[in-house]
Design a protein around this motif. Structure first.
Motif, PDB file in Angstrom:
ATOM      1  N   LEU A 283       0.814  -1.225   0.000  1.00 35.96           N
ATOM      2  CA  LEU A 283       0.000   0.000   0.000  1.00 35.96           C
ATOM      3  C   LEU A 283       0.843   1.269   0.000  1.00 35.96           C
ATOM      4  O   LEU A 283       0.314   2.349  -0.206  1.00 35.96           O
ATOM      5  N   ALA A 284       2.160   1.144   0.246  1.00 36.54           N
ATOM      6  CA  ALA A 284       3.053   2.286   0.423  1.00 36.54           C
ATOM      7  C   ALA A 284       2.655   3.065   1.680  1.00 36.54           C
ATOM      8  O   ALA A 284       1.586   2.837   2.239  1.00 36.54           O
ATOM      9  N   LEU A 285       3.528   3.948   2.106  1.00 37.82           N
ATOM     10  CA  LEU A 285       3.318   4.605   3.402  1.00 37.82           C
ATOM     11  C   LEU A 285       2.898   6.062   3.263  1.00 37.82           C
ATOM     12  O   LEU A 285       2.962   6.826   4.223  1.00 37.82           O
ATOM     13  N   ASP A 286       2.472   6.457   2.081  1.00 34.21           N
ATOM     14  CA  ASP A 286       2.153   7.868   1.859  1.00 34.21           C
ATOM     15  C   ASP A 286       1.037   8.370   2.764  1.00 34.21           C
ATOM     16  O   ASP A 286      -0.023   7.774   2.847  1.00 34.21           O
ATOM     17  N   PRO A 296      -7.426   9.643   6.720  1.00 34.52           N
ATOM     18  CA  PRO A 296      -7.731   8.849   7.911  1.00 34.52           C
ATOM     19  C   PRO A 296      -7.118   7.458   7.809  1.00 34.52           C
ATOM     20  O   PRO A 296      -7.819   6.500   7.569  1.00 34.52           O
ATOM     21  N   GLY A 297      -5.824   7.338   7.979  1.00 34.33           N
ATOM     22  CA  GLY A 297      -5.189   6.032   7.898  1.00 34.33           C
ATOM     23  C   GLY A 297      -4.432   5.850   6.604  1.00 34.33           C
ATOM     24  O   GLY A 297      -4.120   6.820   5.909  1.00 34.33           O
ATOM     25  N   TYR A 298      -4.158   4.584   6.283  1.00 41.54           N
ATOM     26  CA  TYR A 298      -3.302   4.267   5.131  1.00 41.54           C
ATOM     27  C   TYR A 298      -4.094   3.771   3.930  1.00 41.54           C
ATOM     28  O   TYR A 298      -3.593   2.976   3.138  1.00 41.54           O
ATOM     29  N   GLY A 299      -5.315   4.234   3.784  1.00 35.51           N
ATOM     30  CA  GLY A 299      -6.137   3.827   2.655  1.00 35.51           C
ATOM     31  C   GLY A 299      -7.586   3.729   3.102  1.00 35.51           C
ATOM     32  O   GLY A 299      -7.872   3.719   4.308  1.00 35.51           O
ATOM     33  N   LEU A 300      -8.487   3.689   2.129  1.00 30.82           N
ATOM     34  CA  LEU A 300      -9.920   3.608   2.427  1.00 30.82           C
ATOM     35  C   LEU A 300     -10.405   2.190   2.154  1.00 30.82           C
ATOM     36  O   LEU A 300     -10.252   1.681   1.046  1.00 30.82           O
ATOM     37  N   VAL A 343       1.968   2.671  -5.280  1.00 29.69           N
ATOM     38  CA  VAL A 343       1.413   1.309  -5.204  1.00 29.69           C
ATOM     39  C   VAL A 343       1.707   0.564  -6.511  1.00 29.69           C
ATOM     40  O   VAL A 343       2.135  -0.591  -6.507  1.00 29.69           O
ATOM     41  N   VAL A 344       1.504   1.247  -7.626  1.00 33.99           N
ATOM     42  CA  VAL A 344       1.819   0.659  -8.924  1.00 33.99           C
ATOM     43  C   VAL A 344       3.305   0.300  -8.985  1.00 33.99           C
ATOM     44  O   VAL A 344       3.693  -0.760  -9.496  1.00 33.99           O
ATOM     45  N   ASN A 345       4.132   1.164  -8.417  1.00 31.86           N
ATOM     46  CA  ASN A 345       5.584   0.957  -8.432  1.00 31.86           C
ATOM     47  C   ASN A 345       6.011  -0.233  -7.574  1.00 31.86           C
ATOM     48  O   ASN A 345       7.156  -0.654  -7.609  1.00 31.86           O
ATOM     49  N   LEU A 346       5.087  -0.769  -6.769  1.00 35.30           N
ATOM     50  CA  LEU A 346       5.421  -1.889  -5.886  1.00 35.30           C
ATOM     51  C   LEU A 346       4.973  -3.238  -6.440  1.00 35.30           C
ATOM     52  O   LEU A 346       5.169  -4.265  -5.800  1.00 35.30           O
ATOM     53  N   THR A 347       4.355  -3.234  -7.601  1.00 37.36           N
ATOM     54  CA  THR A 347       3.909  -4.515  -8.147  1.00 37.36           C
ATOM     55  C   THR A 347       4.338  -4.665  -9.605  1.00 37.36           C
ATOM     56  O   THR A 347       4.563  -3.677 -10.294  1.00 37.36           O
ATOM     57  N   ASP A 348       4.443  -5.894 -10.047  1.00 38.02           N
ATOM     58  CA  ASP A 348       4.737  -6.155 -11.450  1.00 38.02           C
ATOM     59  C   ASP A 348       3.476  -6.213 -12.300  1.00 38.02           C
ATOM     60  O   ASP A 348       3.552  -6.102 -13.527  1.00 38.02           O
ATOM     61  N   THR A 349       2.327  -6.429 -11.665  1.00 38.81           N
ATOM     62  CA  THR A 349       1.123  -6.779 -12.412  1.00 38.81           C
ATOM     63  C   THR A 349      -0.094  -5.992 -11.940  1.00 38.81           C
ATOM     64  O   THR A 349      -0.364  -5.920 -10.743  1.00 38.81           O
ATOM     65  N   LEU A 350      -0.826  -5.438 -12.894  1.00 36.98           N
ATOM     66  CA  LEU A 350      -2.135  -4.856 -12.594  1.00 36.98           C
ATOM     67  C   LEU A 350      -3.201  -5.833 -13.097  1.00 36.98           C
ATOM     68  O   LEU A 350      -3.166  -6.254 -14.259  1.00 36.98           O
ATOM     69  N   TYR A 351      -4.131  -6.205 -12.222  1.00 31.93           N
ATOM     70  CA  TYR A 351      -5.238  -7.081 -12.624  1.00 31.93           C
ATOM     71  C   TYR A 351      -6.403  -6.195 -13.055  1.00 31.93           C
ATOM     72  O   TYR A 351      -6.963  -5.461 -12.242  1.00 31.93           O
TER      73      TYR A 351
ATOM     74  N   THR B 282      12.575   5.448  -4.057  1.00 23.54           N
ATOM     75  CA  THR B 282      13.903   4.849  -3.864  1.00 23.54           C
ATOM     76  C   THR B 282      14.202   4.641  -2.375  1.00 23.54           C
ATOM     77  O   THR B 282      14.628   3.569  -1.959  1.00 23.54           O
ATOM     78  N   LEU B 283      13.952   5.679  -1.581  1.00 23.88           N
ATOM     79  CA  LEU B 283      14.318   5.637  -0.160  1.00 23.88           C
ATOM     80  C   LEU B 283      13.200   5.099   0.725  1.00 23.88           C
ATOM     81  O   LEU B 283      13.432   4.812   1.898  1.00 23.88           O
ATOM     82  N   ALA B 284      11.977   4.963   0.183  1.00 25.34           N
ATOM     83  CA  ALA B 284      10.778   4.604   0.954  1.00 25.34           C
ATOM     84  C   ALA B 284      10.477   5.695   1.976  1.00 25.34           C
ATOM     85  O   ALA B 284      11.301   6.570   2.215  1.00 25.34           O
TER      86      ALA B 284
END
Lengths: 371, 371
Positions: A283-286, A296-300, A343-351, B282-284
Motif C-alpha cells: 500500500l506504500a506509506l504515503d 484517515p489512515g493508510y487507505g480507504l 502502489v503501482v511501483n510496488l507490483t509487477d502486475t495490474l489485474y 527509492t528511499l521509501a
C-alpha cells in the motif's frame, strides 16, 4: 458474506484496476483538454504501464511526460515519439542515455541551473545535437525550479549562450496543492500555478525570448490552471486512477477511483482489530507528500464504514473496526490506497477487471529500475 | 570534491551494499547464535536476495524465515530446504502454493486463529500431508498473534483436534521494540519477548503439550531475548544491512550500515536547499513503523553534517543544508536509509562494493510480486 468483487481467481494482495472507471477518467481529462484547447501530456510515473499509455494516446493525449529515463526508454520502445522528461537530468550516464534516446524520438528536458545546462550543452554539442528544453519555474512547491519572474529570465538569458540547447518554454508543477485544506486554497494554488508561468513568459517576451510551451501539472490543479488563457499544456498523472488523496482533496469521488488493492483478512486477534495481508510493501506509506494530511489512515476500505487502516508493517495492515462487524479470517477487502502511484511501483502486475471479472493482466513495464 | 565512494561506474539513484560490512554483520550474528546455542533462522524479507541468503547459510544459519510465499518459492528454487513462513497463510491459492512447496522442502507456518487452522488442516489432509506449525504469540506488538498464557494454551488445545497439523512450538516478534526510546525500554521489551514464550510454554507443558521451538525475532531485541535460557531460535532480518533506525535505537553504529543509496544533487535552488534524485520510490517513506520515531528526516546523509532530508516526493529528495556548504549540482551523496528492507524491495539490483569499487551486481530475487 463475500463481496461481489472478491475476485476468487486472484491471490492477495493484488493491485486491481477497474477498466470502466479507468476509461472514464481518461476520457474526462481528454475532453477537458479538448474543450480548453490545451495539449494533454499525461505523466507516465502514475502508471508506468504501456497499455495505459496507449489508451491515453488513443483518447487524444499529445505525447507523454515522464519522471525518469527508465520510463522514457520503456515508452520509446513501444513507439511513443514525443516525450518530455519533466526532471533535471544530471550526470554523465543520464546524458549518454538521453542522447541515445534522441536518435529515435523527440525528447525535451528540464533545466533549472547553470551547471546542469552547461553539462547538457557540452553533451549535446559533442554529438552535434540540439536538445529542446524547458525552464522549470517554482510556483510554490519549494522543490526544484527557479523562482518566477526575474530569476527565470536570468536563467533564460544564460541558456541562450549555451549551444546545443533550444529553449522551448516554461514548466511548473504545483505539487503543494496536495496540502490544500479546502477548495478555495486549491483554486488559489491552481491560479498561482498558471500565473507563475504567464508573468514569467511576459518578462521573457519583453526580452525577445519566446515561450512556445507553457506547461502546468498535477491532477488537483490542472482543471484550474489548465483553464487559464495562455496556458497550453497540462501534465496530470494520477487522474487515470485517482486515490484516497484525491478524494480527501475533493478532486475525485470514491467511485472515481480505478485502482484498489485486494487483500485478505488473516487474523482478528480482538473484536476491534483485524490484520490484512497488505502492508507498506503493497500500500506504500504515503500520508501526503507535500503538506498536512487529512487522510484517515493508510487507505480507504471499500464498503466498510468505520474501518481504519491504523498502521502498516511491511506485510501487515492493522485495521481498527467496529467490534460488532461480522468480518472474519479469510474475508477479502478492497482498499483504495492513499496514493496510487507508489502502489503501482510496488507490483509487477495490474489485474484489470470489467463487470466484476478479471479480464486482463497488465505488466507495469517501466518499474523495477530505480533510475 | 567528489567523495571517495562516488562510484562513477554506476548511475544514480542506486542501492549500494558494502560487502565487508555485510559480511561482518552476518558473522557477528552467527557468532552470537553459536555462543548462545540458539538456531539462527534469518529473515529473508530484509534482503530478498539469493546471494545474501547463501552467505548466511555458509556462515552458519540454520534455515530461513520468510514473510511471503514469493520469498519461500525463490529460496526453495535455489536449494534452501528448511523454511519458516512467519506469517498466517490464509486463502485457497496460498494453501495450494504451500502444499506444492512441501513436496520439495520442509515448510513451517504460523497459526493464530481457529478459522485459519481449520482451512490449513483441510488442505493438508486432502493431500495426506502434515504441516508443521507454530502458534504466534503477541508479546506486545498488537498485530497478529494470540496473547501469551491461557489464550495460547486454548488455541494449542484446539489445534490438537485438527488432523494434518503438527504443533512444533511458539513464535513471537517484538516489533514494538522499534518504538523503544532508550536502552532500558529496549531491554524490557526484549526480556518480555522471551518471557511471553517461556511462560506460555510452561503452561502448555503442564497440559502435556511440548514446544520444541521457542522462536524470537527482530534485530533490536534478538541479543536480549535470544540470550534468555530456554529460547532456542532467533529470526533477525535487518541486521545484515542495519539502517538509520537501528542507529537511532543504539543497536548499530553508522559504520555498521552496509546498505546505502547513491544519489546525485540535481538542483540547488537556494543556498540552504538541495534536491537529490532519490525520492520515496527509492528511499521509501518509513519514519518508524511501530511507534514514535526519533529519526531526523528520511535518511542519514553520509559525511555531511547538518544535511537533513526534509521531504520526499516520488523521485525527489528535498534536503536542507548549511548555506555555506560547498555542495553543488552534479555532486554525489550517499544516504543511509531509515529502513533498509523496503529500499531493497524498490530495486531490482544491489551494487556490491569492496575497497571503493563495485565488484558485483546482485539481483533482488524475490522482489516484484506483491504476494
Amino acid at each position: 458474506m463475500p463481496a461481489i468483487d472478491s475476485f476468487p481467481e486472484v491471490d492477495t494482495p493484488s493491485v486491481m484496476v477497474d477498466k470502466d472507471v479507468l476509461l472514464t477518467n481518461i476520457e474526462k481529462m481528454s475532453s477537458f483538454a479538448r474543450n480548453h484547447g490545451v495539449h494533454l501530456r499525461p505523466h507516465v510515473k502514475a502508471h508506468k504501464t504501456v497499455e495505459i499509455a496507449k489508451i491515453q494516446r488513443e483518447m487524444g493525449a499529445n505525447g507523454l511526460c515522464v519522471a525518469k529515463l527508465d520510463e522514457a526508454e520503456a515508452m520509446a520502445a513501444v513507439g511513443f515519439s514525443d516525450i518530455l522528461v519533466a526532471y533535471e537530468l544530471v550526470g554523465q550516464q543520464k546524458l549518454e542515455r538521453l542522447l541515445y534516446l534522441t536518435e529515435k524520438v523527440s525528447i525535451t528536458v528540464l533545466v533549472d541551473s547553470i551547471p546542469a545546462a552547461k553539462a547538457l550543452s557540452q553533451a549535446a554539442t559533442s554529438r552535434s545535437k540540439v536538445i529542446p528544453c524547458l525552464i522549470e519555474v517554482d510556483s510554490g512547491l519549494g522543490r526544484t525550479g527557479v523562482p518566477p519572474g526575474k530569476p527565470a529570465l536570468e536563467l533564460a538569458l544564460s541558456l541562450l549562450k549555451y549551444p546545443g540547447l533550444k529553449l522551448k518554454g516554461l514548466l511548473t508543477h504545483a505539487g503543494h496543492a496536495y496540502a490544500a485544506r479546502n477548495r478555495s486554497e486549491l483554486e488559489l494554488i491552481g491560479r498561482g500555478e498558471a500565473e507563475a508561468l504567464l508573468s514569467t513568459a511576459a518578462l521573457l517576451r519583453q526580452a525577445g525570448i519566446g515561450s512556445a510551451v507553457l506547461s502546468v501539472g498535477s491532477t488537483p490543479t490542472v482543471r484550474i490552471s489548465g483553464a487559464v488563457t495562455g496556458i497550453n499544456e497540462i501534465r496530470p498523472g494520477n487522474y487515470v486512477f485517482n486515490d484516497a488523496t484525491q478524494v480527501a482533496l475533493g478532486v475525485a469521488r470514491r467511485e472515481d477511483c480505478a485502482l484498489s488493492v485486494l487483500t485478505t483478512v488473516i487474523s482478528r486477534p480482538t473484536p476491534d482489530r483485524i490484520v490484512i495481508d497488505a502492508g507498506g510493501k503493497t500500500l506504500a506509506l504515503d500520508r501526503g507528500a507535500h503538506g498536512i494530511s487529512q487522510l484517515p489512515g493508510y487507505g480507504l476500505v471499500k464498503n466498510h464504514q468505520g474501518f481504519v487502516i491504523e498502521r502498516l508493517s511491511e506485510e501487515h495492515g492493522i485495521v481498527s473496526l467496529p467490534p460488532e462487524s461480522p468480518v472474519t479470517v479469510g474475508d477479502r477487502l478492497e482498499v483504495i490506497p492513499n496514493h496510487a502511484c507508489p502502489v503501482v511501483n510496488l507490483t509487477d502486475t495490474l489485474y484489470v477487471h470489467e463487470n466484476h471479472r478479471v479480464v486482463n493482466q497488465w505488466r507495469v513495464t517501466a518499474r523495477g529500475g530505480v533510475r
